[in-house]
Design a protein around this motif. Structure first.
Motif, PDB file in Angstrom:
ATOM      1  N   UNK A  66      45.482-109.382 108.572  1.00 29.06           N
ATOM      2  CA  UNK A  66      45.121-110.487 107.438  1.00 29.06           C
ATOM      3  C   UNK A  66      45.957-110.029 105.860  1.00 29.06           C
ATOM      4  N   UNK A  67      45.858-111.060 105.397  1.00 32.16           N
ATOM      5  CA  UNK A  67      46.573-110.832 103.903  1.00 32.16           C
ATOM      6  C   UNK A  67      45.891-110.208 102.754  1.00 32.16           C
ATOM      7  N   UNK A  68      44.574-109.968 102.946  1.00 34.91           N
ATOM      8  CA  UNK A  68      43.978-109.586 101.879  1.00 34.91           C
ATOM      9  C   UNK A  68      43.923-108.110 101.653  1.00 34.91           C
ATOM     10  N   UNK A  69      43.856-107.576 100.490  1.00 39.78           N
ATOM     11  CA  UNK A  69      43.821-106.310 100.216  1.00 39.78           C
ATOM     12  C   UNK A  69      42.421-105.664 100.456  1.00 39.78           C
ATOM     13  N   UNK A  70      42.498-104.313 100.538  1.00 38.88           N
ATOM     14  CA  UNK A  70      41.230-103.512 100.630  1.00 38.88           C
ATOM     15  C   UNK A  70      40.316-104.058  99.438  1.00 38.88           C
ATOM     16  N   UNK A  71      40.932-104.098  98.271  1.00 37.47           N
ATOM     17  CA  UNK A  71      39.964-104.501  96.958  1.00 37.47           C
ATOM     18  C   UNK A  71      39.351-105.698  97.182  1.00 37.47           C
ATOM     19  N   UNK A  72      40.104-106.906  97.757  1.00 35.12           N
ATOM     20  CA  UNK A  72      39.815-108.094  97.974  1.00 35.12           C
ATOM     21  C   UNK A  72      38.608-108.170  98.955  1.00 35.12           C
ATOM     22  N   UNK A  73      38.804-107.352 100.164  1.00 39.13           N
ATOM     23  CA  UNK A  73      37.841-107.396 100.983  1.00 39.13           C
ATOM     24  C   UNK A  73      36.573-106.630 100.496  1.00 39.13           C
ATOM     25  N   UNK A  74      36.737-105.662  99.931  1.00 36.88           N
ATOM     26  CA  UNK A  74      35.590-105.051  99.170  1.00 36.88           C
ATOM     27  C   UNK A  74      34.659-105.854  98.378  1.00 36.88           C
ATOM     28  N   UNK A  75      35.501-106.773  97.688  1.00 34.03           N
ATOM     29  CA  UNK A  75      34.899-107.680  96.607  1.00 34.03           C
ATOM     30  C   UNK A  75      33.614-108.563  97.569  1.00 34.03           C
ATOM     31  N   UNK A  76      34.344-108.972  98.528  1.00 36.04           N
ATOM     32  CA  UNK A  76      33.448-109.904  99.483  1.00 36.04           C
ATOM     33  C   UNK A  76      32.414-109.401 100.094  1.00 36.04           C
ATOM     34  N   UNK A  77      32.555-107.866 100.425  1.00 36.22           N
ATOM     35  CA  UNK A  77      31.432-107.024 100.976  1.00 36.22           C
ATOM     36  C   UNK A  77      30.562-106.988  99.950  1.00 36.22           C
ATOM     37  N   UNK A  78      30.921-106.796  98.700  1.00 31.61           N
ATOM     38  CA  UNK A  78      29.705-106.674  97.800  1.00 31.61           C
ATOM     39  C   UNK A  78      29.184-107.857  97.313  1.00 31.61           C
ATOM     40  N   UNK A  79      29.798-108.990  97.370  1.00 27.68           N
ATOM     41  CA  UNK A  79      29.110-110.464  97.264  1.00 27.68           C
ATOM     42  C   UNK A  79      28.161-110.786  98.469  1.00 27.68           C
ATOM     43  N   UNK A  80      28.368-110.371  99.503  1.00 30.10           N
ATOM     44  CA  UNK A  80      27.585-110.340 100.626  1.00 30.10           C
ATOM     45  C   UNK A  80      26.417-109.621 100.405  1.00 30.10           C
ATOM     46  N   UNK A  81      26.511-108.372 100.064  1.00 27.77           N
ATOM     47  CA  UNK A  81      25.627-107.304  99.935  1.00 27.77           C
ATOM     48  C   UNK A  81      24.492-107.966  98.754  1.00 27.77           C
ATOM     49  N   UNK A  82      24.964-108.568  97.986  1.00 28.77           N
ATOM     50  CA  UNK A  82      24.140-109.204  96.846  1.00 28.77           C
ATOM     51  C   UNK A  82      23.154-110.200  97.408  1.00 28.77           C
ATOM     52  N   UNK A  83      23.670-110.983  98.251  1.00 28.38           N
ATOM     53  CA  UNK A  83      23.053-112.130  99.019  1.00 28.38           C
ATOM     54  C   UNK A  83      22.009-111.636  99.929  1.00 28.38           C
ATOM     55  N   UNK A  84      22.451-110.606 100.444  1.00 23.73           N
ATOM     56  CA  UNK A  84      21.398-109.963 101.328  1.00 23.73           C
ATOM     57  C   UNK A  84      20.473-109.045 100.940  1.00 23.73           C
ATOM     58  N   UNK A  85      20.625-108.678  99.667  1.00 27.29           N
ATOM     59  CA  UNK A  85      19.751-107.858  98.804  1.00 27.29           C
ATOM     60  C   UNK A  85      20.035-106.196  99.191  1.00 27.29           C
ATOM     61  N   UNK A  86      21.070-106.048  99.655  1.00 25.86           N
ATOM     62  CA  UNK A  86      21.607-104.767  99.671  1.00 25.86           C
ATOM     63  C   UNK A  86      22.266-104.035  98.558  1.00 25.86           C
ATOM     64  N   UNK A  87      22.134-102.776  98.466  1.00 23.16           N
ATOM     65  CA  UNK A  87      22.856-102.119  97.592  1.00 23.16           C
ATOM     66  C   UNK A  87      23.987-101.522  98.374  1.00 23.16           C
ATOM     67  N   UNK A  88      25.224-101.473  98.125  1.00 29.86           N
ATOM     68  CA  UNK A  88      26.261-101.031  98.840  1.00 29.86           C
ATOM     69  C   UNK A  88      27.369 -99.948  98.247  1.00 29.86           C
ATOM     70  N   UNK A  89      27.515 -98.777  99.002  1.00 30.69           N
ATOM     71  CA  UNK A  89      28.308 -98.035  98.704  1.00 30.69           C
ATOM     72  C   UNK A  89      29.750 -97.991  99.430  1.00 30.69           C
ATOM     73  N   UNK A  90      30.786 -98.219  99.090  1.00 30.28           N
ATOM     74  CA  UNK A  90      32.058 -98.212  99.610  1.00 30.28           C
ATOM     75  C   UNK A  90      32.935 -96.911  99.623  1.00 30.28           C
ATOM     76  N   UNK A  91      33.431 -96.331 100.733  1.00 32.18           N
ATOM     77  CA  UNK A  91      34.236 -95.421 100.506  1.00 32.18           C
ATOM     78  C   UNK A  91      35.314 -95.396 101.646  1.00 32.18           C
ATOM     79  N   UNK A  92      36.626 -95.158 101.007  1.00 30.55           N
ATOM     80  CA  UNK A  92      37.914 -95.104 101.970  1.00 30.55           C
ATOM     81  C   UNK A  92      38.463 -93.620 101.808  1.00 30.55           C
ATOM     82  N   UNK A  93      38.894 -93.207 103.004  1.00 28.42           N
ATOM     83  CA  UNK A  93      39.709 -91.926 103.154  1.00 28.42           C
ATOM     84  C   UNK A  93      40.721 -92.101 104.330  1.00 28.42           C
TER      85      UNK A  93
END
Ligand code: DQA
Length: 144
Positions: free
Chosen positions: A23-50
């Protein structure tokens, strides 16, 4: 409820890396969508890449003591051979879901084997960035 999302090696260059496969999305863009979804679900989310196996092992170890309720991990290439990451996940008692952007079963033979999957609650593969979002829905249902 707090969840941890782990991205493995080479996922930091998403967007520039084989967009026809990942896909054409950067990891930053994917992480933003993860954060948005987390808000909708009432999750606190921590994201880590290595890009380093040991760093991922230590991050998983941090879930032994820290209050994560679930983990979503795209171990990337480590999926196919990292016994160290497998053994670290096996220690945990919280749900862990393995995800892949691409359909690992429709690619080279070596990608159809995951040494991680047997110690995870389940695996979601081939849905692009939706693999992460569907895994979050699943965690919402699984976490008590
Ligand atoms: C991947 C699939 C792996 O086989 C590959 O090594 C990756 C990405 C995916 O998300 O499709 O780096 O995990």
């Amino acid at each position: 409820m707090k969840i941890l999302v782990i991205h493995g090696p080479n996922l930091n260059v998403l967007g520039k890396r084989n967009p026809s496969i990942y896909g054409g999305k950067s990891l930053g863009e994917i992480n933003k969508l993860i954060e948005k979804k987390a808000k909708e679900l009432g999750f606190e989310v921590e994201i880590f890449q290595s890009n380093f196996e040991g760093d991922i092992v230590e991050k998983i170890h941090s879930a032994i003591d820290l209050e994560y309720h679930g983990i979503i991990i795209n171990p990337a290439a480590f999926s196919h051979y990292s016994i160290a990451i497998r053994d670290a996940i096996e220690i945990l008692e919280i749900p862990v879901i393995e995800v892949h952007l691409s359909n690992v079963f429709a690619r080279e033979d070596f990608r159809s084997k995951s040494v991680i999957a047997p110690v995870c609650s389940g695996q979601i593969t081939g849905l692009g960035l939706n693999s992460y979002l569907v895994a979050m829905d699943a965690l919402k249902l699984m976490i008590k």
